[in-house]
Design a protein around this motif. Structure first.
Motif, PDB file in Angstrom:
ATOM      1  N   GLY A 163      -7.367  -2.215  -2.982  1.00 30.82           N
ATOM      2  CA  GLY A 163      -6.457  -1.550  -2.037  1.00 30.82           C
ATOM      3  C   GLY A 163      -5.659  -0.463  -2.729  1.00 30.82           C
ATOM      4  N   ASP A 164      -5.195  -0.755  -3.926  1.00 33.20           N
ATOM      5  CA  ASP A 164      -4.398   0.217  -4.680  1.00 33.20           C
ATOM      6  C   ASP A 164      -5.240   1.445  -5.025  1.00 33.20           C
ATOM      7  N   LEU A 165      -6.504   1.189  -5.403  1.00 30.07           N
ATOM      8  CA  LEU A 165      -7.418   2.303  -5.704  1.00 30.07           C
ATOM      9  C   LEU A 165      -7.641   3.161  -4.455  1.00 30.07           C
ATOM     10  N   LEU A 166      -7.878   2.497  -3.307  1.00 31.58           N
ATOM     11  CA  LEU A 166      -8.194   3.247  -2.087  1.00 31.58           C
ATOM     12  C   LEU A 166      -7.018   4.111  -1.630  1.00 31.58           C
ATOM     13  N   VAL A 167      -5.810   3.532  -1.650  1.00 27.30           N
ATOM     14  CA  VAL A 167      -4.685   4.321  -1.124  1.00 27.30           C
ATOM     15  C   VAL A 167      -4.445   5.548  -2.002  1.00 27.30           C
ATOM     16  N   THR A 168      -4.597   5.378  -3.292  1.00 24.36           N
ATOM     17  CA  THR A 168      -4.344   6.519  -4.179  1.00 24.36           C
ATOM     18  C   THR A 168      -5.469   7.556  -4.080  1.00 24.36           C
ATOM     19  N   ALA A 169      -6.691   7.082  -3.874  1.00 24.09           N
ATOM     20  CA  ALA A 169      -7.818   8.017  -3.797  1.00 24.09           C
ATOM     21  C   ALA A 169      -7.820   8.801  -2.479  1.00 24.09           C
ATOM     22  N   ILE A 211       5.911   0.118 -12.709  1.00 23.68           N
ATOM     23  CA  ILE A 211       5.294   1.307 -13.316  1.00 23.68           C
ATOM     24  C   ILE A 211       3.780   1.140 -13.336  1.00 23.68           C
ATOM     25  N   LYS A 212       3.060   2.229 -12.973  1.00 23.72           N
ATOM     26  CA  LYS A 212       1.594   2.179 -13.023  1.00 23.72           C
ATOM     27  C   LYS A 212       1.116   3.144 -14.106  1.00 23.72           C
ATOM     28  N   GLY A 213       1.368   2.765 -15.344  1.00 23.13           N
ATOM     29  CA  GLY A 213       0.982   3.609 -16.461  1.00 23.13           C
ATOM     30  C   GLY A 213       1.176   2.842 -17.757  1.00 23.13           C
ATOM     31  N   MET A 242      -5.688   2.405 -14.098  1.00 25.75           N
ATOM     32  CA  MET A 242      -6.996   3.061 -13.999  1.00 25.75           C
ATOM     33  C   MET A 242      -7.236   3.725 -12.651  1.00 25.75           C
ATOM     34  N   LYS A 243      -6.662   3.144 -11.591  1.00 27.34           N
ATOM     35  CA  LYS A 243      -6.903   3.766 -10.277  1.00 27.34           C
ATOM     36  C   LYS A 243      -6.296   5.171 -10.220  1.00 27.34           C
ATOM     37  N   ASN A 244      -5.269   5.407 -11.015  1.00 26.09           N
ATOM     38  CA  ASN A 244      -4.691   6.760 -11.051  1.00 26.09           C
ATOM     39  C   ASN A 244      -5.677   7.759 -11.660  1.00 26.09           C
ATOM     40  N   ILE A 245      -6.423   7.314 -12.677  1.00 27.23           N
ATOM     41  CA  ILE A 245      -7.426   8.186 -13.312  1.00 27.23           C
ATOM     42  C   ILE A 245      -8.532   8.518 -12.299  1.00 27.23           C
ATOM     43  N   GLN A 276      -2.716  11.180   1.639  1.00 30.30           N
ATOM     44  CA  GLN A 276      -2.066  12.500   1.525  1.00 30.30           C
ATOM     45  C   GLN A 276      -0.854  12.442   0.595  1.00 30.30           C
ATOM     46  N   PHE A 277      -0.303  11.245   0.384  1.00 29.27           N
ATOM     47  CA  PHE A 277       0.899  11.130  -0.443  1.00 29.27           C
ATOM     48  C   PHE A 277       0.585  10.978  -1.932  1.00 29.27           C
ATOM     49  N   SER A 278      -0.712  10.840  -2.277  1.00 27.06           N
ATOM     50  CA  SER A 278      -1.039  10.520  -3.668  1.00 27.06           C
ATOM     51  C   SER A 278      -0.707  11.668  -4.624  1.00 27.06           C
ATOM     52  N   ARG A 279       0.115  11.361  -5.613  1.00 25.31           N
ATOM     53  CA  ARG A 279       0.427  12.349  -6.642  1.00 25.31           C
ATOM     54  C   ARG A 279      -0.797  12.657  -7.491  1.00 25.31           C
ATOM     55  N   ASN A 280      -1.554  11.617  -7.810  1.00 25.34           N
ATOM     56  CA  ASN A 280      -2.692  11.789  -8.722  1.00 25.34           C
ATOM     57  C   ASN A 280      -3.799  12.608  -8.075  1.00 25.34           C
ATOM     58  N   ARG A 281      -4.078  12.319  -6.827  1.00 25.14           N
ATOM     59  CA  ARG A 281      -5.105  13.087  -6.119  1.00 25.14           C
ATOM     60  C   ARG A 281      -4.661  14.551  -5.969  1.00 25.14           C
ATOM     61  N   ALA A 294       2.769  -4.600  -7.642  1.00 24.75           N
ATOM     62  CA  ALA A 294       1.521  -3.866  -7.451  1.00 24.75           C
ATOM     63  C   ALA A 294       1.154  -3.844  -5.976  1.00 24.75           C
ATOM     64  N   GLY A 295      -0.001  -3.245  -5.714  1.00 22.50           N
ATOM     65  CA  GLY A 295      -0.484  -3.191  -4.339  1.00 22.50           C
ATOM     66  C   GLY A 295      -0.464  -1.774  -3.810  1.00 22.50           C
ATOM     67  N   PRO A 296      -1.210  -1.553  -2.720  1.00 19.77           N
ATOM     68  CA  PRO A 296      -1.315  -0.202  -2.165  1.00 19.77           C
ATOM     69  C   PRO A 296      -0.069   0.151  -1.366  1.00 19.77           C
ATOM     70  N   CYS A 297       0.858   0.846  -1.978  1.00 22.25           N
ATOM     71  CA  CYS A 297       2.131   1.080  -1.301  1.00 22.25           C
ATOM     72  C   CYS A 297       2.722   2.390  -1.790  1.00 22.25           C
ATOM     73  N   HIS A 298       2.830   3.338  -0.890  1.00 22.66           N
ATOM     74  CA  HIS A 298       3.470   4.608  -1.242  1.00 22.66           C
ATOM     75  C   HIS A 298       4.930   4.593  -0.811  1.00 22.66           C
ATOM     76  N   ALA A 299       5.759   5.110  -1.690  1.00 23.45           N
ATOM     77  CA  ALA A 299       7.198   5.166  -1.422  1.00 23.45           C
ATOM     78  C   ALA A 299       7.494   5.873  -0.100  1.00 23.45           C
TER      79      ALA A 299
HETATM   80  O1  13P Z   1       0.614   4.017  -7.326  1.00 18.59           O
HETATM   81  C1  13P Z   1       0.928   4.640  -6.364  1.00 18.59           C
HETATM   82  C2  13P Z   1       0.758   4.060  -5.007  1.00 18.59           C
HETATM   83  O2  13P Z   1       0.296   2.720  -5.059  1.00 18.59           O
HETATM   84  C3  13P Z   1       1.483   6.007  -6.556  1.00 18.59           C
HETATM   85  O3  13P Z   1       0.548   6.877  -7.178  1.00 18.59           O
HETATM   86  P1  13P Z   1      -0.066   8.006  -6.284  1.00 18.59           P
HETATM   87  O4  13P Z   1       1.076   8.786  -5.719  1.00 18.59           O
HETATM   88  O5  13P Z   1      -0.966   8.853  -7.102  1.00 18.59           O
HETATM   89  O6  13P Z   1      -0.850   7.302  -5.207  1.00 18.59           O
END
Ligand code: 13P
Ligand code: NDP
Length: 330
Positions: free
Chosen positions: A245-251, A107-109, A192-195, A254-259, A137-142
């Motif tokens: 890496g986690d910050l960059l992938v989320t920022a 969980i990232k929250g 924080m990277k989600n914010i 195209q898959f980022s929920r937060n962005r 953790a780490g930059p990884c989208h489902a």
């Molecule tokens: O944490 C995630 C990917 O590492 C998922 O959050 P986002 O979908 O906003 O990127």
């Protein structure tokens, strides 16, 4: 073969169940929706998230019975969004996790009622030593895991053996997994990277371009660094992929929920309508409140988090707040 209890029915639980089961482990998978469990039992597919994945029904056992899912497991993996995980955990007896090899949070929250990290809540509620806890953790989208695109995960735990052991369960053709010992820093950074990504999305929705986003992300690394030094001081390299890496992938993804959520807010959607339209959870919406409240004591200079808080919780117009923020970035 290890026995893993997976808690959560969303994209990340689905992707992790794919990796763990394809590596030959048994996954007892708790989902809250009966219809989803029945569909999984009948067809081997999760009907609502990453539905292209076909699960091996000799290894994956979906259920709505939480105690059943957890009872025989060696490991517990938490993948319910942070805002909703406490009521799920509170259904388990306080001794239910005592004999597990480890409890690993994906969980990232943060737990919103207490403004604490998920692993801190688990440690306190189930009276577990920190050595039994870990984070994925780490930059990884489902979505990219479903497509078997090369991905990297970091398992953070104060216990090196636990981190190494869980890495072994995850490694496969398209996933590299590495251990790290910074549990709190990695977990706070993931929050924080989600914010930051959400704020980047707001800027994008308002028409700001890539030049601005690059400056926002650079300033974000400094903001995250200041916050981590205040709340969990220890040497750490923020350029490692579990942080930067986690910050960059989320920022940028195209898959980022937060962005995506932020972009809708920037384009004038209300929080409610953006949430309804997304059908997925943007953790940054909840995280910004927790981090803002925690920072009342710490008093760290956090202009990006403050801007996001003012927009989402004080109803300041995004355009006005970004005008103020843009003067603070360098
Ligand atoms: O944490 C995630 C990917 O590492 C998922 O959050 P986002 O979908 O906003 O990127
Ligand atoms: N998706 C990803 O690529 C990654 C996600 N994560 C983290 O994994 C965690 C889970 O997110 P993710 O899998 O993406 O979630 P999704 O956005 O894919 O799905 C939302 C999940 O939240 C559940 N949910 C929604 N509303 C409620 C509610 N009111 N009460 C209880 N549950 C609810 C949904 O259940 P239902 O389907 O029954 O409505 C569903 O399981 C998050 O902390 C996220 O940051 C970490 C790394 C990567």
């Amino acid at each position: 073969m290890e026995k893993i209890a997976m808690l959560g029915g969303g994209s990340w639980a689905t992707a992790l169940t794919k990796i763990l089961s394809e590596n030959g482990n048994r996954v007892d998978w708790w989902l809250r929706a009966k219809d989803d469990v029945q569909h999984l039992l009948r067809t081997g597919h999760n009907p609502r998230y990453l539905s292209s994945i076909l699960f091996d029904r000799q290894l994956v056992f979906p259920t709505t019975d939480l105690s059943d899912a957890v009872a025989e497991a060696d490991w517990l993996v938490l993948a319910v969004p942070a805002a909703f995980v406490q009521p799920v955990l509170d259904k388990l007896g306080r001794d239910a996790l005592r004999h597990k090899a480890g409890v690993v949070s994906a969980i990232k929250g943060m737990i919103p009622t207490r403004n604490v990290l998920v692993t801190d809540y688990v440690q306190e509620r189930f009276r577990l030593p920190a050595a039994k806890l870990g984070v994925i953790a780490g930059p990884c989208h489902a979505e990219e895991v479903a497509l078997e695109k090369q991905s990297y995960l970091t398992i953070g735990s104060p216990e090196a053996g636990l981190a190494r052991g869980f890495c072994e369960l995850l490694r496969c053709r398209y996933v590299q997994a590495h251990p790290a010992q910074d549990l709190d820093g990695i977990e706070y950074c993931a929050v924080m990277k989600n914010i930051i990504a959400l704020t980047g999305g707001i800027a994008h929705g308002l028409g700001y371009g890539d030049n601005f986003l690059a400056v926002l992300v650079s300033n974000a690394v400094q903001e995250i660094g200041r916050f981590l030094r205040a709340i969990s001081p220890q040497p750490r390299d923020l350029s490692a992929s579990a942080y930067l890496g986690d910050l960059l992938v989320t920022a940028y993804s195209q898959f980022s929920r937060n962005r995506t959520f932020g972009s809708m807010i920037g384009r004038g959607y209300s929080v409610k309508s953006a949430q309804l339209e997304m059908n997925m959870v943007a953790e940054g919406y909840y995280a910004v409140k927790s981090i803002h409240e925690l920072n009342r004591q710490l008093k760290v200079n956090m202009p990006i988090t403050t801007a996001a808080y003012n927009i989402l919780y004080e109803r300041i117009a995004p355009a006005v707040e970004l005008e103020i923020l843009k003067e603070k970035l360098r």
